[in-house]
Motif scaffolding. Structure first.
Motif, short mmCIF file in Angstrom:
data_model
loop_
_atom_site.label_atom_id
_atom_site.label_comp_id
_atom_site.label_asym_id
_atom_site.label_seq_id
_atom_site.Cartn_x
_atom_site.Cartn_y
_atom_site.Cartn_z
N TRP A 130 0.83 -1.20 0.00
CA TRP A 130 0.00 0.00 0.00
C TRP A 130 0.87 1.25 0.00
CZ3 TRP A 130 -0.12 4.16 3.36
CH2 TRP A 130 -1.10 5.11 3.06
N GLN A 131 0.48 2.21 -0.83
CA GLN A 131 1.08 3.53 -0.84
C GLN A 131 -0.04 4.55 -1.00
OE1 GLN A 131 4.26 4.04 -3.70
NE2 GLN A 131 4.99 1.95 -3.40
N LYS A 132 0.21 5.75 -0.56
CA LYS A 132 -0.80 6.79 -0.67
C LYS A 132 -1.22 6.97 -2.13
CE LYS A 132 -1.86 11.44 0.98
NZ LYS A 132 -1.34 12.64 1.69
N GLY A 133 -2.52 6.99 -2.36
CA GLY A 133 -3.05 7.15 -3.71
C GLY A 133 -3.50 5.85 -4.34
N LEU A 134 -3.10 4.72 -3.77
CA LEU A 134 -3.52 3.42 -4.29
C LEU A 134 -4.85 3.00 -3.69
CD1 LEU A 134 -0.18 1.39 -4.27
CD2 LEU A 134 -1.21 2.68 -6.15
N GLN A 135 -5.59 2.19 -4.43
CA GLN A 135 -6.89 1.68 -3.99
C GLN A 135 -6.85 0.16 -3.96
OE1 GLN A 135 -9.51 3.65 -3.07
NE2 GLN A 135 -8.14 5.40 -3.37
N ILE A 136 -7.70 -0.43 -3.13
CA ILE A 136 -7.75 -1.89 -3.08
C ILE A 136 -8.49 -2.40 -4.31
CG2 ILE A 136 -9.89 -1.99 -1.71
CD1 ILE A 136 -8.55 -4.45 -0.29
N ASP A 137 -7.95 -3.45 -4.93
CA ASP A 137 -8.50 -3.97 -6.18
C ASP A 137 -8.60 -5.49 -6.08
OD1 ASP A 137 -9.28 -3.77 -8.97
OD2 ASP A 137 -7.34 -4.64 -9.44
N ARG A 138 -9.76 -6.04 -6.46
CA ARG A 138 -9.92 -7.49 -6.47
C ARG A 138 -9.41 -8.06 -7.79
NH1 ARG A 138 -15.25 -8.08 -6.71
NH2 ARG A 138 -15.44 -5.82 -6.88
N ILE A 139 -8.53 -9.04 -7.71
CA ILE A 139 -7.97 -9.65 -8.91
C ILE A 139 -9.07 -10.32 -9.73
CG2 ILE A 139 -6.34 -11.39 -9.75
CD1 ILE A 139 -4.76 -10.86 -7.11
N ASP A 140 -9.89 -11.12 -9.07
CA ASP A 140 -11.08 -11.70 -9.68
C ASP A 140 -12.23 -10.80 -9.33
OD1 ASP A 140 -13.34 -13.06 -10.46
OD2 ASP A 140 -12.93 -14.87 -9.31
N ASN A 141 -12.78 -10.09 -10.33
CA ASN A 141 -13.82 -9.10 -10.06
C ASN A 141 -15.08 -9.70 -9.48
OD1 ASN A 141 -15.93 -6.79 -11.09
ND2 ASN A 141 -13.86 -6.00 -10.77
N ASP A 142 -15.25 -11.00 -9.59
CA ASP A 142 -16.41 -11.66 -9.02
C ASP A 142 -16.08 -12.32 -7.68
OD1 ASP A 142 -18.25 -11.09 -11.10
OD2 ASP A 142 -17.32 -12.64 -12.33
N GLY A 143 -14.83 -12.17 -7.25
CA GLY A 143 -14.39 -12.76 -5.99
C GLY A 143 -14.58 -11.82 -4.82
N ASN A 144 -14.27 -12.30 -3.63
CA ASN A 144 -14.48 -11.53 -2.40
C ASN A 144 -13.26 -10.71 -2.02
OD1 ASN A 144 -17.09 -12.70 -2.05
ND2 ASN A 144 -16.14 -14.53 -1.17
N TYR A 145 -13.45 -9.87 -1.02
CA TYR A 145 -12.33 -9.12 -0.45
C TYR A 145 -11.63 -10.03 0.55
CZ TYR A 145 -13.87 -4.71 -2.50
OH TYR A 145 -14.20 -3.71 -3.39
N GLU A 146 -10.48 -10.55 0.17
CA GLU A 146 -9.69 -11.45 1.00
C GLU A 146 -8.25 -11.39 0.51
OE1 GLU A 146 -11.62 -15.17 0.54
OE2 GLU A 146 -11.36 -15.26 -1.63
N PRO A 147 -7.29 -11.73 1.36
CA PRO A 147 -5.87 -11.55 1.00
C PRO A 147 -5.46 -12.15 -0.33
CG PRO A 147 -6.08 -12.07 3.33
CD PRO A 147 -7.46 -12.22 2.74
N ASP A 148 -5.92 -13.34 -0.65
CA ASP A 148 -5.49 -14.01 -1.88
C ASP A 148 -6.10 -13.41 -3.14
OD1 ASP A 148 -3.93 -15.70 -0.41
OD2 ASP A 148 -5.38 -17.34 -0.39
N ASN A 149 -7.11 -12.56 -2.98
CA ASN A 149 -7.80 -12.02 -4.15
C ASN A 149 -7.67 -10.51 -4.26
OD1 ASN A 149 -9.47 -12.38 -6.53
ND2 ASN A 149 -11.16 -11.47 -5.37
#
Length: 217
Positions: A130-149
């Protein structure tokens, strides 16, 4: 002398009574106790049984720190940027009245149990780029918010991972149309027409040079 209640071995909050010190304060027994944090302290029996003393003082110190730090993510009234990201993530997945709920929680997107603790989330964020200006993004857009995704991405990168983005695979590489346009030098609009309007094969669409019109001199 009145009978003294034996508190040896009993637990009161974080304190376990070890023995009677033999000292008396205002006629009250003073007990020697060990706190869960490892410290030892002498406490008047009445304060133990009445619930006034439950630790060596460590509990109060922790509460004081907590009052000045919201889940380890806010100091002096200023919230850490990741805390706001965490709040937004939970809101769009779990608040039925949230404006964006239909695109997240309404589609079945959830936040993993461990990330319901903001301290755990910020630890993951700081350890994963994480750095200032970055947003959290899901790798699989149909997946959940979890570390591996999840990963941290710029707004541009995040936009390329939207559900309505079209990905094209060629020579073992998968990219969105904008990235293929940048790599091949062929205009985005031209590629879109070749693939989705004229239905060219992918190889031809990505490799055939664009013919420039000739003008009479």
């Amino acid at each position: 002398m009145r009978n003294v209640r034996d508190l040896k071995g009993q637990r009161f909050g974080r304190l376990v009574v070890l023995y009677d010190t033999g000292e008396r304060k205002n006629g009250r027994v003073v007990w020697h106790c060990r706190c869960d944090c490892g410290n030892e302290v002498d406490v008047i029996g009445r304060n133990l049984t009445g619930g006034n003393t439950k630790s060596c003082g460590c509990f109060q110190r922790e509460r004081s720190v907590e009052a000045n730090t919201i889940h380890g993510m806010s100091r002096r009234g200023k919230r850490h940027p990741v805390y706001r990201i965490w709040t937004s993530m939970l809101t769009r997945c779990e608040n039925l009245n949230a404006k964006r709920y239909k695109n997240y929680g309404g589609r079945g997107i959830t936040v993993c149990e461990e990330w319901h603790d903001p301290a755990v989330f910020i630890d993951w964020a700081l350890a994963n780029g994480w750095q200032k200006g970055l947003q959290i993004d899901r790798i699989d857009n149909d997946g959940n918010y979890e570390p591996d995704n999840c990963r941290w991405a710029t707004l541009k990168e995040q936009a390329r991972n939207k559900r309505n983005n079209r990905f094209i695979t060629f020579s073992g590489k998968m990219q969105c149309l904008a990235d293929w346009s940048k790599e091949t030098g062929i205009g985005h609009g031209t590629l879109w027409q070749r693939i989705y309007q004229y239905h060219w094969p992918i190889e031809r669409a990505l490799t055939e040079p664009v013919r420039r019109p000739k003008y009479a001199s």
